[in-house]
Design a protein around this motif. Structure first.
Motif, mmCIF file in Angstrom:
data_model
loop_
_atom_site.group_PDB
_atom_site.id
_atom_site.type_symbol
_atom_site.label_atom_id
_atom_site.label_comp_id
_atom_site.label_asym_id
_atom_site.label_seq_id
_atom_site.Cartn_x
_atom_site.Cartn_y
_atom_site.Cartn_z
ATOM 1 N N PHE A 135 0.814 -1.207 0.000
ATOM 2 C CA PHE A 135 0.000 0.000 0.000
ATOM 3 C C PHE A 135 0.850 1.261 0.000
ATOM 4 C CE2 PHE A 135 -3.401 -2.860 1.831
ATOM 5 C CZ PHE A 135 -4.126 -2.899 0.642
ATOM 6 N N ASP A 136 2.066 1.194 0.509
ATOM 7 C CA ASP A 136 2.965 2.344 0.419
ATOM 8 C C ASP A 136 3.275 2.664 -1.042
ATOM 9 O OD1 ASP A 136 3.065 2.683 3.145
ATOM 10 O OD2 ASP A 136 4.959 1.597 3.410
ATOM 11 N N VAL A 137 3.538 1.617 -1.811
ATOM 12 C CA VAL A 137 3.821 1.807 -3.236
ATOM 13 C C VAL A 137 2.551 2.227 -3.972
ATOM 14 C CG1 VAL A 137 4.483 0.619 -5.374
ATOM 15 C CG2 VAL A 137 5.769 0.212 -3.260
ATOM 16 N N LEU A 138 1.444 1.580 -3.674
ATOM 17 C CA LEU A 138 0.190 1.896 -4.357
ATOM 18 C C LEU A 138 -0.224 3.341 -4.110
ATOM 19 C CD1 LEU A 138 -2.031 0.604 -6.102
ATOM 20 C CD2 LEU A 138 -3.267 0.086 -3.985
ATOM 21 N N ALA A 139 0.006 3.833 -2.895
ATOM 22 C CA ALA A 139 -0.381 5.200 -2.546
ATOM 23 C C ALA A 139 0.398 6.233 -3.356
ATOM 24 C CB ALA A 139 -0.177 5.441 -1.059
ATOM 25 N N GLU A 140 1.551 5.856 -3.889
ATOM 26 C CA GLU A 140 2.314 6.760 -4.743
ATOM 27 C C GLU A 140 1.715 6.850 -6.141
ATOM 28 O OE1 GLU A 140 6.256 5.244 -4.718
ATOM 29 O OE2 GLU A 140 6.648 5.760 -2.610
#
Length: 246
Positions: A135-140
């Protein structure tokens, strides 16, 4: 606003990693007012399909057209298609192949794709599938605004890896009649005014919006997954768009 006496069939199609289940809350809110609303799972996103990683955009477009046929949609009684996020590629193909069967398309934090484009043209040919990233990557890449920890856990648990062929395939579009289909943009993570500005500037992600002949733009401020963050409001927006006579 003028509305039809008998609103058409609404077909809900979710984006990458998602199946029909993603629309459950929206369907609950649509049901009291609009019984003819269904959600579909695109080929490649059914976790029980042993061949799912080999499915491509043509398979997905054909599946949507199969649903349209099975539900008795005709040129005299066309359907409303609701496409979220990455469902824009197969739905753009459907609009290109049979625009006469679609009375309105509702793009949810999405929009029509440009001819020759591909979501992940540069992905390696040996990449069979793309799992839901952290989700850290997706949030970008897309806004997670409005999603609780419980919703994110469900997203992670139920997400199905996106087939590589779906991501790499270029979308071939040749029928300009697709641009005549009445269109509603539901803008969530990017305001509608900004989307239109990007479209006029020829931004690759939004350029095709500038070619739509009959366009309504509705702002529904939230993250990229409004079916979870604002399901009631999204259902009202979809129902209103589907019920428009023009």
């Amino acid at each position: 606003m003028t509305t039809t006496a008998n609103p058409p069939l609404i077909i809900l199609i979710a984006g990458h990693w998602l199946g029909a289940w993603a629309w459950n809350e929206v369907l609950e809110h649509l049901a009291p007012r609009h019984a003819r609303a269904i959600a579909v799972t695109l080929p490649g996103l059914n976790g029980d399909d042993p061949q799912r990683a080999a499915r491509n955009l043509d398979d997905q477009a054909a599946a949507v057209l199969d649903v349209i046929t099975q539900m008795g949609v005709t040129e005299d009684q066309p359907a409303t298609l609701v496409a979220h996020s990455g469902a824009n590629a197969p739905v753009s193909l459907v609009l290109d192949q049979h625009p006469e069967l679609v009375r309105r398309v509702v793009w949810v934090d999405s929009g029509p794709v440009a001819p020759g484009s591909a979501f992940g043209a540069g992905l390696p040919e040996d990449l069979e599938e793309l799992p839901l990233p952290s989700f850290d990557v997706l949030a970008e890449q897309a806004s997670l605004e409005g999603l609780s920890a419980e919703v994110l856990e469900r997203f992670r648990r139920r997400a199905v890896p996106e087939p590589g062929p779906v991501l790499r395939q270029r979308v071939e579009l040749t029928n300009s009649a697709r641009r005549k289909v009445r269109t509603t943009l539901v803008c969530c993570s990017i305001p509608g005014a900004q989307v239109l500005e990007l479209a006029r500037a020829g931004h690759p992600m939004f350029a095709e919006v500038a070619n739509i002949e009959h366009l309504d733009v509705i702002d529904l401020p939230t993250g990229h997954w409004p079916m979870w963050s604002r399901p009631r409001d999204l259902a009202k927006t979809i129902q209103s768009a589907a019920s428009r006579a023009n």
